[in-house]
Design an enzyme around this catalytic site. Structure first.
Site, mmCIF file in Angstrom:
data_model
loop_
_atom_site.group_PDB
_atom_site.id
_atom_site.type_symbol
_atom_site.label_atom_id
_atom_site.label_comp_id
_atom_site.label_asym_id
_atom_site.label_seq_id
_atom_site.Cartn_x
_atom_site.Cartn_y
_atom_site.Cartn_z
ATOM 1 N N GLU A 114 -11.406 30.072 -15.941
ATOM 2 C CA GLU A 114 -11.243 29.039 -16.971
ATOM 3 C C GLU A 114 -12.559 28.301 -17.274
ATOM 4 O OE1 GLU A 114 -6.916 27.590 -17.338
ATOM 5 O OE2 GLU A 114 -7.599 26.962 -15.344
ATOM 6 N N HIS A 133 -11.933 19.858 -14.722
ATOM 7 C CA HIS A 133 -10.575 20.353 -14.941
ATOM 8 C C HIS A 133 -9.838 20.246 -13.618
ATOM 9 C CE1 HIS A 133 -7.065 22.676 -15.741
ATOM 10 N NE2 HIS A 133 -7.410 23.620 -14.903
ATOM 11 N N HIS A 135 -5.659 19.877 -11.541
ATOM 12 C CA HIS A 135 -4.191 19.849 -11.550
ATOM 13 C C HIS A 135 -3.742 18.499 -10.993
ATOM 14 C CE1 HIS A 135 -4.250 24.560 -11.068
ATOM 15 N NE2 HIS A 135 -4.797 24.159 -12.193
ATOM 16 N N HIS A 203 0.099 22.232 -16.686
ATOM 17 C CA HIS A 203 -1.083 22.820 -16.071
ATOM 18 C C HIS A 203 -2.011 21.763 -15.441
ATOM 19 C CE1 HIS A 203 -4.746 25.733 -16.803
ATOM 20 N NE2 HIS A 203 -4.786 25.141 -15.640
#
Lengths: 283, 283, 283, 283
Positions: A114, A133, A135, A203
């Site tokens: 990603e 990024h 979670h 996500h």
């Protein structure tokens, strides 16, 4: 004379080495990546490795998630770890990528699939020098419901700008729900717009900022604010949010690095926490 | 000369031995079980011991719960610890059982009364090579209410296949609510069907998979997903779940062991966590 | 002879120093601030440094928040750390301020911008000898909703006096939501009135008391009570609160420092927790 | 020769002593109380000290709460610590009391003001050999609402007998809400009746059992069950509770001490946790 096994270091050596492994986690920060020898780059890599470990320690990332920084000399490149759990990243893992997400000197190291979250945000946002990024656990429930993530606490006032939710199905139909190509990265960057945070449905989130330390602070306080907002919703009734005008005034006090204040204060603390011999991410 | 008590190791020795005890928790992984000397079996026992400690450290099991692996050479047998708290299991505790739940070489070691969960699942599911039973704390509330456990997060997308609830009362009437014979194990395996996870009402869950590491990952992310789903229900309104078609695409990326990706990435991290000198299971 | 690198202390020294850093966190308590040499002041500074570390360890403060004590000899002055994360404060950081919030001997040390919370409360409340400002996490949801914080547990019975919420917008319009001048501090002190605790909307709380230890206890149990009340609201239906008359009887048992009882009992425990080599604030 | 400061143990000694303090917490278990020299009493005191530390480490007690055991030779007496935070109790702190709550050999040690909870329960319940009073955090919300505490999980099936709530106001009017005399203790014992657990409104609970280990297990799983039930209520809709008949069958398997099973399994684990060098109570 020192003839005792303990003095010679039998068990002691074993033990001390084991302990040392834990204690020197931040020592590799000093080694730098081979091809990146300027003082600026070295300091940035130190911050980037620390950011990985801090985000893990504070419970924002688990085994997944990644953090990058724009190259200070070449704005068309960014630095990010090879594919690895953030809590285990060392300076040797930091790689350089171009804005197509291509590794400059891959040497067969695995890369995050990603990485296009990062490359496309750097393309779209010249003001952004760091991207995370994650979670982030309490953020995700807001991504799968209709309750907007809004700022209820001073320390997360930047959320008052609004927090859009990226729905992969709208951008690319039924997929693996991963931002693993440039087109998806671009669609995400468009959803993000000029804001500091966007959620990815089912996500996680993407958090951006002007430098690594401030972006780490935003990621941590986004999670903190999510917990508080969830609890406020649980209490019920009308909720008083941080006003966008209040946010402007609060944010203006965060623009500089002043010793003992704002991001500097928390960064030193998080750094200490991340280098302590404890295995637990904070909640 | 070293005449000092400290140098000779009075307190120091005591201390270092105590510390060493903590640090060498994973050393016994190397000893293997006496009768199981092939390299494959040794590696599997290492994974199985690590799985016990990881599941404890990550808060999936407490003093109860167990994890097993199908014997690699004899599919009609499986390996599992003697009756012991998972966080304390060592390689010496690993025993071999047949598919009637009978210990091959018991040597008076106590055995889990619910080993029939494992034996009957191995009988019914040739595709399954690892089974976990736990009292995964946030999973249990879903087992006693009518709210189905569904996937809201990528990392638990495998739940999109549906999560049935096993009600012992339907299978065997009023009992001790334990799966402590073959008939109950068989009824549970029937409820599980071809899925990766089933809940046991008021008791816990069973999680299965193609190998130990992936099954551990499933058990951990089932708990993580349960927390997120509970919070989404708290927020209220319609919830967007992971679509079964999305799951197929997500799962297809987990089929292989690639260094730095998917299960490999998290396993290395969980292993480090489980061998750190800290007593707390993560939340 | 001791020729071994380990014996000479290569890695070992590094490691032991690292460990020592962790272990001696409370040692600086003994050094005192240079200009403050009376035994009373030394003991008070010890308590104040301990209070900082305890509040961090118990999860009441994170990188932000501060705790102060009125000067025992000069009631028109108070002691508080320079601007720093509470969990990192040492005796060297303790500064003296007058009731206009001006540092007596600043020596260019950064100061908390919200020191006016302290100065104005000391002005308004002669009975108060310690003040804590925190972002106590479970308290904040009560500050942004209409659900009043009320006492449900004996240990937080002092909340039965009522917990007002300070709304900066009413006092000063749209601001940075920080109490960073005397006027805002005065407005907050007026909202607090004669009570032990007030909330700051979207920001945190202020907790006051007759001495450092009892005020620390109040801050910790305010957070504990907030969690319990949130859970009671979640369960739903009528809630039985601690009655103000019950509180009077409960508080009367807390007025003295008796070994083994009340605040003395918990202080010794919190002190031990705060000096243990663990990086995690309690939840 | 060993002339190096490190070898002679300057910092090292300090450090190792500090560490040793942490590691030997359970060593005092072996010292016994002076006047109590029989092997039975020694073993019981070991269990009692361990119980104090375990209950703290598992988050059932904080600075408050206490645990006692009936004297094995004299059923009209019980053993309990002097007034002290449970996590700091050592064998030297264990005192003997008669069933009027009077210390047999007080030696000016402070005593828990609520020792009458213990004395009156021992009077009323000949079957009871251990009593725990705690402020078990998730239990308290059930004490101030109308939602009954009921068993949802096998491990807390003993709650299926019903969990009454003791309201001090009914027994003694407006008080300090403490069970600090015999009359209040008697009223509480009457509310408890023949059950294993009763709640005290706005205060905590009392848990009783046939021996120390099993009572500790009950106290821990009462807290675990409270969390699960709270979450089930949050999910909403009808809840399936453990049936009293199921409980009878489950409890019958807990009557004996079998190595590796039931209470023995968890006790060994909790004991290890409580002696590890970590400061955090589990959640």
């Amino acid at each position: 004379m020192c003839q005792d096994a303990m003095c010679r270091g039998g068990w002691a050596k074993y033990l001390l080495r084991s302990l040392a492994t834990v204690f020197v986690v931040l020592a590799p920060l000093n080694t730098g990546a081979s091809a990146q020898s300027s003082p600026d780059i070295k300091a940035l890599i130190e911050d980037l490795v620390a950011a990985n470990r801090i985000l893990y320690r504070q419970g924002v990332v688990d085994g997944f998630g990644h953090v990058s920084a724009r190259h200070p000399a070449r704005p068309d490149r960014f630095l990010m770890s090879a594919a690895k759990a953030p809590g285990r990243v060392t300076a040797e893992d930091i790689m350089e990528f171009d804005l197509d997400g291509k590794a400059i000197d891959g040497r067969d190291r695995p890369t995050y699939s990603e990485r296009f979250i990062h490359s496309e945000v750097y393309k779209a946002r010249p003001d952004v020098n760091a991207v995370i990024h994650s979670h982030s656990p309490t953020v995700i429930p807001f991504s799968v419901t209709q309750v907007p993530m809004r700022a209820v606490h001073n320390t997360a006032s930047f959320l008052a700008a609004g927090v859009p939710v990226f729905e992969m199905r709208k951008a690319a139909g039924i997929t693996n729900n991963l931002v693993d190509d440039a087109a998806r990265g671009k669609a995400l960057a468009e959803t993000l717009g000029d804001r500091p945070v966007a959620l990815l449905r089912g996500h996680g989130n993407v958090v951006v900022g002007p430098d690594v330390r401030r972006t780490v602070s935003r990621a941590i306080y986004t999670e903190v604010n999510a917990r508080m907002l969830l609890q406020a919703v649980t209490l019920g009734g009308p909720i008083t949010y941080i006003d966008p005008e209040e946010n402007k005034l609060i944010e203006s006090g965060r623009g500089t690095r002043v010793t003992g204040h704002s991001v500097d204060r928390t960064w030193q603390m998080w750094l200490e926490e991340a280098s302590r011999p404890v295995g637990e991410p904070a909640k």
